[in-house]
Design a protein around this motif. Structure first.
Motif, PDB file in Angstrom:
ATOM      1  N   GLU A  20      44.019  85.732  14.546  1.00 46.90           N
ATOM      2  CA  GLU A  20      42.575  85.978  14.775  1.00 46.90           C
ATOM      3  C   GLU A  20      42.522  85.991  16.207  1.00 46.90           C
ATOM      4  N   GLU A  31      39.031  87.803   3.418  1.00 48.76           N
ATOM      5  CA  GLU A  31      40.561  88.202   3.861  1.00 48.76           C
ATOM      6  C   GLU A  31      41.632  87.989   3.559  1.00 48.76           C
ATOM      7  N   GLU A  56      31.109  89.710  10.151  1.00 49.46           N
ATOM      8  CA  GLU A  56      32.010  91.524  10.531  1.00 49.46           C
ATOM      9  C   GLU A  56      30.206  92.116  10.337  1.00 49.46           C
ATOM     10  N   LYS A  89      33.625  87.193   6.280  1.00 45.72           N
ATOM     11  CA  LYS A  89      35.451  87.921   5.557  1.00 45.72           C
ATOM     12  C   LYS A  89      36.399  86.360   5.220  1.00 45.72           C
ATOM     13  N   PRO A 118      30.746 101.577  14.266  1.00 50.11           N
ATOM     14  CA  PRO A 118      31.374 101.089  13.316  1.00 50.11           C
ATOM     15  C   PRO A 118      30.246 100.557  11.635  1.00 50.11           C
ATOM     16  N   GLY A 139      37.525  92.798  17.287  1.00 46.35           N
ATOM     17  CA  GLY A 139      37.495  94.167  17.151  1.00 46.35           C
ATOM     18  C   GLY A 139      37.391  95.127  18.312  1.00 46.35           C
ATOM     19  N   GLY A 180      32.263  98.668  10.203  1.00 48.03           N
ATOM     20  CA  GLY A 180      32.855  97.526   9.909  1.00 48.03           C
ATOM     21  C   GLY A 180      33.809  97.412  10.920  1.00 48.03           C
ATOM     22  N   GLY A 181      35.212  96.795  10.833  1.00 46.16           N
ATOM     23  CA  GLY A 181      35.795  96.097  11.582  1.00 46.16           C
ATOM     24  C   GLY A 181      35.836  95.680  13.329  1.00 46.16           C
TER      25      GLY A 181
END
Ligand code: HEM
Length: 471
Positions: A170, A128, A257, A455, A375, A359, A377-378
């Motif tokens: 974060e 990221e 993730e 990430k 989910p 998340g 991802g995220g």
């Protein structure tokens, strides 16, 4: 070394100058992590802010433990928690040109981005954005009250902006099952197995498991106690002073993730192949427990019914000596790979794990939502750990245990949760079982995709408060 007794005067001197969250997790429900890069021409202002922050806001281990006692007695939560970490580049930016000579740990000195051949992490160009540039410091805030922490963060970001660039912010949020235990996004209780430093924690372990660590009998299968040296080193920038001991700790941060949907589907596929004759739910549960090494409620899968204790959810007094074939807990299971529990060598690799999930989920994890509700991802884990050596602890576990196809034995396969293959060959993620609880099972060899993706992250040091106040 005796365990840490907060009422002991000598220990007290250590705890006063040691940052919190080290020998015991801060335990707050929500966290904020601010990653910054100091402006080269504003170092005087940066140092001044650090001094003030250390004086007014940082939570010492001593304060944290006092808050903990108060919470136990009066149920009054401890308020906001704060900690500060520096990278090697951060020290240099602050004017410490001799970082290389002062610190022993090569991993810390060169930073996570240079260690890809060890971690098998993706190239930073795929991380990221906020983690790609040079990071100098991380500020960790923890609070049970989101609003209070949010207001503080807003003010802090304004202050930081005056002498630094904010790389990224974060946020972590604990998720809990109905028994109140913290879980991660695949739905498993996390944080059960930790090195224990505090006298009262060790006493509770002895009581809960019916063992005496100082007088071991056959009933003692695993000793979780640890000396402070497992995670602390003398702060290299503070002159040794027995009256005012100053300790710090190396700190690893990794944003991992989790592809929950793929993991849940894998549980189904493996469950179907291995246990065709048991109920849908049980086969999935058992398959998941084989991947993790513990059931969702935290019970170790290696314990069969005879060993089982009435409530095995927080159970940690076990090893794998009676399961050499891996028929009860597969050799590749995450907890078996990352702590094989065979003796002193493995004990020396332990870390204080302080991760928290990130998340948002629309459907409660504990409901075991069906795959299409989960989910891809995220969401994931902000993995954090404290250790006395990043090379000998975090990196050793990731490289030689989790990422190794041949640990503990030939063709074991890499850790299905965190393993990162050197070759990217899907066959490195194998799932082959000789037997299950002594019964032959169909020959199942499933290869999986990777459920966890790194990430971004960095290696830090949590300096002593003495150092930060004296900047
Ligand atoms: C234990 C999940 C990342 C090392 C556990 C447990 C779970 C879990 C459910 C069992 C609870 C416990 O025994 O405390 C995850 C997930 C991860 C992750 C979902 C990533 C998204 C990591 C990483 C490492 C690691 C990156 C280190 C390289 C360990 C260790 C234990 C553990 C050492 C304790 C094993 C024992 O002492 O028996 N993890 N973990 N984990 N994990 Fe992870």
């Amino acid at each position: 070394m005796a365990p840490v007794d907060p009422h002991d005067f000598k220990t007290d001197r250590i705890l006063k100058n040691l940052q919190g969250n080290t020998i015991k997790g801060h335990g707050r429900e929500h966290t904020t992590h601010i990653f910054i890069h100091f402006d080269a021409n504003k170092i005087v202002a940066a140092k001044k802010w650090i001094r003030t922050f250390a004086e007014d806001t940082l939570t010492s281990a001593k304060t944290q433990l006092e808050q903990r006692e108060k919470f136990k007695k009066e149920k009054i939560p401890g308020g906001m928690f704060a900690a500060l970490f520096l990278t090697a580049k951060g020290y240099e930016a602050l004017g410490f040109a001799d970082v290389d000579a002062k610190f022993a740990d090569d991993a810390f000195k060169s930073g996570l981005k240079t260690r890809l051949n060890i971690t098998n992490d993706p190239n930073p160009s795929q991380w990221e954005e906020g983690f790609r540039d040079e990071i100098h410091a991380m500020i960790l805030l923890g609070d049970d009250e989101l609003r209070r922490m949010g207001e503080f963060t807003k003010g802090l970001l304004d202050i930081l902006d005056a002498f630094s660039h904010i790389n990224v912010v974060e946020y972590g949020n604990a998720i809990r099952n109905s028994a109140g235990a913290g879980i991660e996004h695949f739905g498993y209780v996390d944080g059960t197995s930790q090195p224990l430093f505090l006298k009262d924690e060790i006493e509770s372990y002895e009581k809960d498991h019916g063992v005496v660590l100082s007088a071991p009998t056959d009933a003692l299968k695993f000793d979780p106690s640890a000396d402070k040296e497992l995670i602390l080193i003398p702060d290299p920038y503070v002159a040794v002073n027995l009256e005012k001991p100053a300790f710090g700790s190396y700190f690893v941060f990794r944003k991992l993730e989790q592809n929950v949907r793929a993991f849940k589907l894998a549980e189904e596929v493996v469950g179907e192949a291995l246990f065709p004759n048991i109920g849908e739910e049980s086969k999935r549960e058992l398959a998941g427990a084989y991947l993790v090494g513990r059931f969702e409620d935290g019970s170790p899968v290696v314990m069969d019914d005879e060993d089982a204790v009435p409530n095995s959810a927080g159970f940690n007094n076990f090893n794998y000596a009676d399961d050499p074939s891996g028929g009860r807990c597969p050799h590749f299971a995450h907890v078996r790979k990352t702590n094989p529990r065979t003796g002193a060598f493995d004990q020396s690799k332990r870390m204080a794990r302080r991760g928290i999930p990130f998340g948002h989920r629309n459907v409660d994890t504990e409901l075991d939502p069906i795959a299409s509700q989960t989910p891809e991802g995220g969401v994931g884990l902000l993995f954090m750990s404290y250790q006395a050596s990043i090379q000998n602890q975090f990196e050793f576990i990731q490289q030689f245990w989790a990422n190794s196809v041949n640990f503990p034995g030939a063709a074991t396969g890499i850790d299905p949760i965190i393993g990162q293959s050197a070759t990217g060959n899907p066959a490195d993620r194998i799932f082959a079982l000789p037997q299950v609880y002594g019964h032959a099972v169909p020959a199942v060899t499933a290869d999986f995709e990777q459920f966890v993706t790194m990430k971004g992250g960095e290696y830090f040091f949590a300096p002593s408060i003495t150092f930060l106040k004296g900047l």
